[in-house]
Design an enzyme around this catalytic site. Structure first.
Site, PDB file in Angstrom:
ATOM      1  N   SER A 146      43.197  35.065  49.809  1.00  0.00           N
ATOM      2  CA  SER A 146      44.125  34.959  50.929  1.00  0.00           C
ATOM      3  C   SER A 146      44.156  33.560  51.544  1.00  0.00           C
ATOM      4  CB  SER A 146      43.724  35.948  52.028  1.00  0.00           C
ATOM      5  OG  SER A 146      43.824  37.260  51.543  1.00  0.00           O
ATOM      6  N   THR A 172      49.027  36.143  36.829  1.00  0.00           N
ATOM      7  CA  THR A 172      49.958  37.073  36.180  1.00  0.00           C
ATOM      8  C   THR A 172      50.739  36.340  35.094  1.00  0.00           C
ATOM      9  OG1 THR A 172      50.158  38.433  38.148  1.00  0.00           O
ATOM     10  CG2 THR A 172      51.985  38.549  36.588  1.00  0.00           C
ATOM     11  N   GLU A 384      50.872  37.573  46.161  1.00  0.00           N
ATOM     12  CA  GLU A 384      51.766  36.738  46.989  1.00  0.00           C
ATOM     13  C   GLU A 384      51.524  36.977  48.485  1.00  0.00           C
ATOM     14  OE1 GLU A 384      52.676  34.703  44.113  1.00  0.00           O
ATOM     15  OE2 GLU A 384      54.199  34.308  45.601  1.00  0.00           O
ATOM     16  N   GLY A 385      50.303  37.321  48.819  1.00  0.00           N
ATOM     17  CA  GLY A 385      49.937  37.547  50.225  1.00  0.00           C
ATOM     18  C   GLY A 385      49.823  39.023  50.535  1.00  0.00           C
ATOM     19  N   THR A 386      48.630  39.446  50.981  1.00  0.00           N
ATOM     20  CA  THR A 386      48.412  40.879  51.252  1.00  0.00           C
ATOM     21  C   THR A 386      49.194  41.332  52.491  1.00  0.00           C
ATOM     22  OG1 THR A 386      46.548  40.410  52.696  1.00  0.00           O
ATOM     23  CG2 THR A 386      46.035  40.757  50.365  1.00  0.00           C
TER      24      THR A 386
END
Ligand SMILES: Cc1cc2nc3c(=O)[nH]c(=O)nc-3n(C[C@H](O)[C@H](O)[C@H](O)COP(=O)(O)OP(=O)(O)OC[C@H]3O[C@@H](n4cnc5c(N)ncnc54)[C@H](O)[C@@H]3O)c2cc1C
Length: 407
Positions: A146, A172, A384-386
């Site tokens: 994060s 990914t 891409e950000g929690t």
């Protein structure tokens, strides 16, 4: 002023083509590749050439650029100069393709998250050079996820090159993509302003894929750990400005998220719709009527639950379109991009899990794809950000607090 929430006609073709591909190519092979983790789906090669052809013809439908985003709005749709461009088109494509299978979507050649990063910050020269590569995105390292300001991979200037050293994990498409967009610091002492992104060919001296991860969901997607050891790339491969401007801070690289977050949100919207459609079918078969003219609390409990979930779905959909539309119209959209991803990420996890519950043993079994969608959904609320990070960003923007004030 009236708001027209219908899609412009020219975008309907994109939706239709992407839906056909999702329905005819993705759905039939969805289960097969879920049970063959890491096997490359050869079926996607046909799709890749189709996308390439469409992109060349300027008719980037069928989700071409589905995860790619684009810098160039395609046509003005209204006299006021309002654009419905590449981001909107990509988001709509992504919704349809993810409805088919989100793991496969992340595996479509030439549609990587790194492509959206390139589209967001590349100059014209770089767009020419890297516009057609297949780019994965490598931010995460063993030491952080994060906290993206903690990048420890280094890029050291050396003559006309940068030399990259470090380790990236959970990349990914990291073993299949032709290129990797790597976040690295050009000067560790200068903090976040020195973090830049570099386009690195995957088959390049000093780049090695160390392993692939076994995962809960999106099993068909290859998630790679990649080591960079004295990897030399030309200076032109740095995306955006090479200057270390401490006043601008993190601006340059963070901009990429403004394009990529709405795309991940769009994937969430697609999977949510898939699950809701399946649930509607089962409710109908069970004789449960969903009546939009009656208050939810007076209906069958499952129907009331369906209506609640559908409202969340609609909110996710509209927030995603807004974020993508703002990107196309060059409006700052960081807050809205995070809002779309927070809502769509939360919704897809909630809805897919709830649909498994509501459909009982059938939902939990492998006869249908519902249990798979519940597993696939979780990543959309993480990468891409929690969820928590999106909420933090939104709170900072709403309350006008800096990252030092609110962390
Ligand atoms: C399948 C998969 C694919 C991925 N693909 C990519 C990729 O292509 N490229 C890439 O760079 N990365 C990728 N990632 C990594 C992903 O982006 C990170 O996992 C994610 O950013 C979270 O980081 P972390 O796992 O280190 O968790 P941490 O940062 O350690 O967080 C752990 C938990 O704490 C919470 N948390 C952390 N900080 C705060 C805070 N300040 N306030 C409140 N809560 C907080 C988080 O929300 C989370 O719930 C992928 C991950 C997975 C699982």
């Amino acid at each position: 002023m009236a708001i027209n929430l219908e899609l412009p006609k020219k975008l309907l073709a994109t939706v239709d083509q992407a839906h056909q591909a999702a329905s005819n190519i993705f759905r039939p092979i969805s289960r097969k590749y879920d049970s063959r983790e890491h096997e490359y789906p050869a079926e996607l090669d046909t799709l890749a050439s189709l996308y390439e052809g469409l992109a060349d013809a300027g008719a980037a439908g069928a989700g071409a650029g589905a995860a790619g985003g684009s810098k160039t709005p395609q046509k003005d749709s209204a006299k006021g100069g309002v654009k419905n461009g590449g981001n909107m088109q990509s988001a709509l494509g992504a919704m349809e393709v993810a409805w088919g299978d989100v793991g496969l979507m992340l595996t479509i050649p030439y549609q990587g998250l790194g492509n959206a990063a390139i589209a967001a910050v590349a100059n014209d020269e770089q767009l020419k050079k890297f516009g057609k590569v297949w780019a994965a995105m490598a931010i995460t390292e063993p030491g952080f996820g994060s906290d993206s300001a903690a990048v420890s991979t280094t890029a050291t200037a050396d003559g006309d090159d940068y030399i990259i050293n470090g380790e990236k994990i959970y990349v990914t498409a990291g073993s299949r993509a032709t290129h990797i967009v790597v976040w690295a610091t050009v000067d560790k002492s200068a903090g976040r302003a020195a973090i830049k992104s570099f386009v690195v060919p995957r088959e390049h001296p000093g780049v090695s894929v160390e392993r692939l991860e076994h995962k809960l969901g999106i099993k068909v997607s290859d998630t790679a750990a990649i080591r960079f050891e004295n990897c030399r790339v030309p200076k032109e491969n740095l995306l955006g400005s090479p200057d270390v401007d401490t006043k601008k801070g993190f601006g340059g690289v963070m901009q990429t998220f403004d394009n990529t977050r709405p795309m991940v949100a769009a994937m969430g919207v697609g999977v949510t719709r898939a699950a809701l459609e399946e649930l509607r079918k089962h409710l109908e078969e069970a004789g449960v009527e969903i009546d939009y003219d009656k208050p939810a609390h007076t209906q069958h409990a499952a129907a009331a639950e369906f209506i609640r979930m559908e409202a969340d779905y609609e909110a996710s959909y509209l927030l995603t379109l807004r974020a993508a539309w703002m990107a196309d119209n060059k409006q700052p959209n960081s807050k809205e991009a995070s809002m779309s991803k927070a809502k769509a990420g939360r919704t897809v996890v909630d809805v897919t899990t709830r649909v498994v519950e509501l459909t009982g043993t059938l939902g939990y079994s492998e006869h249908l794809l519902l249990e798979k969608w519940a597993r696939d959904a979780k990543i959309l609320d993480i990468f891409e950000g929690t969820q928590q990070i999106q909420n933090l960003i939104i709170a900072r923007r709403v309350l006008n607090k800096s990252s030092a004030e609110l962390k």
